[in-house]
Design an enzyme around this catalytic site. Structure first.
Site, PDB file in Angstrom:
ATOM      1  CE  LYS A 119      -4.211  -1.977   1.826  1.00  0.00           C
ATOM      2  NZ  LYS A 119      -5.232  -2.032   2.869  1.00  0.00           N
ATOM      3  CE  LYS A 201      -5.820  -8.145  -2.547  1.00  0.00           C
ATOM      4  NZ  LYS A 201      -5.782  -7.622  -1.190  1.00  0.00           N
ATOM      5  CE  LYS A 204     -13.431  -3.817   0.109  1.00  0.00           C
ATOM      6  NZ  LYS A 204     -12.283  -3.459   0.918  1.00  0.00           N
TER       7      LYS A 204
HETATM    8  P1  TYM Z   1     -10.607  -5.907   2.920  1.00  0.00           P
HETATM    9  O1  TYM Z   1     -11.648  -4.869   3.080  1.00  0.00           O
HETATM   10  O2  TYM Z   1      -9.447  -5.621   2.035  1.00  0.00           O
HETATM   11  O3  TYM Z   1     -11.248  -7.256   2.399  1.00  0.00           O
HETATM   12  C1  TYM Z   1     -12.376  -7.816   3.028  1.00  0.00           C
HETATM   13  C2  TYM Z   1     -12.329  -9.326   2.984  1.00  0.00           C
HETATM   14  O4  TYM Z   1     -12.296  -9.798   1.645  1.00  0.00           O
HETATM   15  C3  TYM Z   1     -11.177 -10.650   1.459  1.00  0.00           C
HETATM   16  N1  TYM Z   1     -10.663 -10.429   0.097  1.00  0.00           N
HETATM   17  C4  TYM Z   1     -10.494 -11.385  -0.806  1.00  0.00           C
HETATM   18  N2  TYM Z   1     -10.718 -12.706  -0.765  1.00  0.00           N
HETATM   19  C5  TYM Z   1     -10.468 -13.420  -1.891  1.00  0.00           C
HETATM   20  N3  TYM Z   1      -9.993 -12.877  -3.024  1.00  0.00           N
HETATM   21  C6  TYM Z   1      -9.750 -11.545  -3.114  1.00  0.00           C
HETATM   22  N4  TYM Z   1      -9.295 -11.013  -4.233  1.00  0.00           N
HETATM   23  C7  TYM Z   1     -10.007 -10.739  -1.967  1.00  0.00           C
HETATM   24  N5  TYM Z   1      -9.895  -9.418  -1.718  1.00  0.00           N
HETATM   25  C8  TYM Z   1     -10.292  -9.245  -0.442  1.00  0.00           C
HETATM   26  C9  TYM Z   1     -10.170 -10.223   2.509  1.00  0.00           C
HETATM   27  O5  TYM Z   1      -9.258 -11.263   2.797  1.00  0.00           O
HETATM   28  C10 TYM Z   1     -11.078  -9.913   3.671  1.00  0.00           C
HETATM   29  O6  TYM Z   1     -11.427 -11.081   4.370  1.00  0.00           O
HETATM   30  N6  TYM Z   1      -7.896  -5.617   7.088  1.00  0.00           N
HETATM   31  C11 TYM Z   1      -9.129  -6.110   6.531  1.00  0.00           C
HETATM   32  C12 TYM Z   1     -10.378  -5.634   7.249  1.00  0.00           C
HETATM   33  C13 TYM Z   1     -10.397  -5.869   8.729  1.00  0.00           C
HETATM   34  C14 TYM Z   1     -10.612  -7.100   9.379  1.00  0.00           C
HETATM   35  C15 TYM Z   1     -10.617  -6.811  10.778  1.00  0.00           C
HETATM   36  C16 TYM Z   1     -10.794  -8.404   8.934  1.00  0.00           C
HETATM   37  C17 TYM Z   1     -10.264  -4.905   9.678  1.00  0.00           C
HETATM   38  N7  TYM Z   1     -10.410  -5.459  10.934  1.00  0.00           N
HETATM   39  C18 TYM Z   1     -10.785  -7.802  11.724  1.00  0.00           C
HETATM   40  C19 TYM Z   1     -10.985  -9.401   9.899  1.00  0.00           C
HETATM   41  C20 TYM Z   1     -10.989  -9.096  11.272  1.00  0.00           C
HETATM   42  C21 TYM Z   1      -9.242  -5.649   5.082  1.00  0.00           C
HETATM   43  O7  TYM Z   1      -8.704  -4.660   4.682  1.00  0.00           O
HETATM   44  O8  TYM Z   1     -10.085  -6.381   4.330  1.00  0.00           O
END
Ligand code: TYM
Length: 336
Positions: A119, A201, A204
């Site tokens: 990032k 990957k 979003k």
């Molecule tokens: P974030 O918002 O980037 O993504 C949310 C969830 O989607 C999964 N994900 C994917 N899975 C498969 N293929 C992909 N291309 C893909 N892109 C995203 C991510 O693994 C995630 O499960 N740091 C976290 C948010 C967070 C969080 C937490 C998660 C904050 N506090 C506590 C679990 C527990 C994040 O940025 O996810």
């Protein structure tokens, strides 16, 4: 202390950043699993708005997206009466525990976080302290609820390891304060790749619209995105690391239908990529068609959505309070 405060079911917590629009990757890596867990576990799902401001957000869009995400969760099948659905910033205990955990996380550990490196590279003009500290806030999200399982995609594995290490370190110093959490990563679909660049990957915040498939894309746009998805110069539907485009489409299909790769290979044997891509598009579209219809209805009732978030925040805060109190107590802070 009873780690699962007043509940016999094991606690599950996860979160998604309301940045960008929800993708098929978010759905297959996380959301689909959340829905599967709601009967069996005591589930908490947060819209992690505090995390989103580690990159600049448009305030109006951020607010809109929180409602959009919540309405989509419900449209996908998450039941607000069975799950605690809330916005992270509504529960101040998250930020308060994050501060404490900062003092139990080593700079060396944060330096190793690959997402921070990625990032920072993408956002070289805004490498703020929040971005660096992001995994500590995530550890606080998890540890605050005595969480046993964290359903996430593959990319969150390293952050989960950190949360575990911090919990173990704290427990070693102060006794058995935190439940040590475990990741729950789906067997297929944990890392959905871009449709145009299957070596990176799906995300979003993808710059290229055609690379990510968004859950709210018009259905004809979805069809087009799949038909234009990058494959390779061959014609054989076969799962192999040297065929990342085909492997990705097979993972998408398998994650939705439950079919094995062998079964998919047999089904599309000798049919070429055109038929295969159309087949994947159809399955995804038919999964999302009813979701989109429900979404439109749910999204219209903004006061109803707001009530769900208010109720969720109250329930989350009630669950978090005794854990934060206990943390403050073991540290020697005077009780409030
Ligand atoms: P974030 O918002 O980037 O993504 C949310 C969830 O989607 C999964 N994900 C994917 N899975 C498969 N293929 C992909 N291309 C893909 N892109 C995203 C991510 O693994 C995630 O499960 N740091 C976290 C948010 C967070 C969080 C937490 C998660 C904050 N506090 C506590 C679990 C527990 C994040 O940025 O996810």
């Amino acid at each position: 202390m009873n780690k699962n405060q007043g509940s016999k079911k094991a606690v599950v917590l996860s979160g998604i950043q309301p940045s960008g629009h929800l993708t098929l990757g978010n759905y297959l890596g996380a959301l689909k699993n959340w829905i599967a867990l709601q009967e069996q576990y005591d589930c908490h799902y947060a819209l992690v708005d505090l995390h989103t401001i580690t990159a600049r957000q448009d305030p109006k869009q951020l607010r809109e997206r929180c409602y959009e995400f919540l309405a989509l969760y419900i449209a996908c099948g998450l039941d607000p009466s069975k799950n605690v659905l809330f916005v992270q910033s509504h529960v101040p205990a998250h930020a308060r525990l994050a501060w404490v955990l900062n003092c139990y996380t080593m700079v060396g550990e944060l330096n190793r976080m690959t997402q921070f490196k990625d990032k920072s590279q993408k956002n070289a003009n805004n490498i703020n302290a929040g971005l660096y500290d992001y995994p500590v806030l995530m550890a606080a999200d998890i540890l605050l609820y005595q969480t046993r399982f964290v359903p996430v995609g593959e990319d969150q594995k390293q952050h989960l390891e950190l949360a575990r290490d911090v919990a173990l370190r704290f427990n070693k110093l102060y006794g058995d304060v935190f439940q040590v959490p475990e990741p729950m990563i789906p067997r297929v679909g944990a890392r959905i790749m871009g449709l145009q660049d299957p070596t990176s990957k799906m995300s979003k915040s993808d710059g290229s619209e055609a690379n990510a498939l968004y859950l709210l894309d018009p259905l004809e746009v979805m069809d087009r995105k799949f038909r234009r998805a990058v494959t390779d110069s061959g014609a054989e539907v076969r799962y192999s690391e040297d065929k990342p485009g085909v492997a990705n489409l097979m993972s998408i299909l398998s994650a939705i239908t439950g079919e094995s790769f062998v079964a998919i290979e047999a089904r599309f044997a000798g049919q070429g990529y055109g038929v295969f891509k159309a087949g994947v598009a159809e399955v995804v579209i038919e999964t999302l068609r009813p979701v989109q219809a429900r979404y439109r209805e749910i999204r219209e009732d903004e006061p109803g959505l707001h009530r769900i978030l208010k109720d969720g925040a109250e329930r989350a805060a009630a669950r978090a309070a005794p854990v934060l109190r206990r943390v403050h107590e073991v540290l020697g802070f005077i009780p409030e």
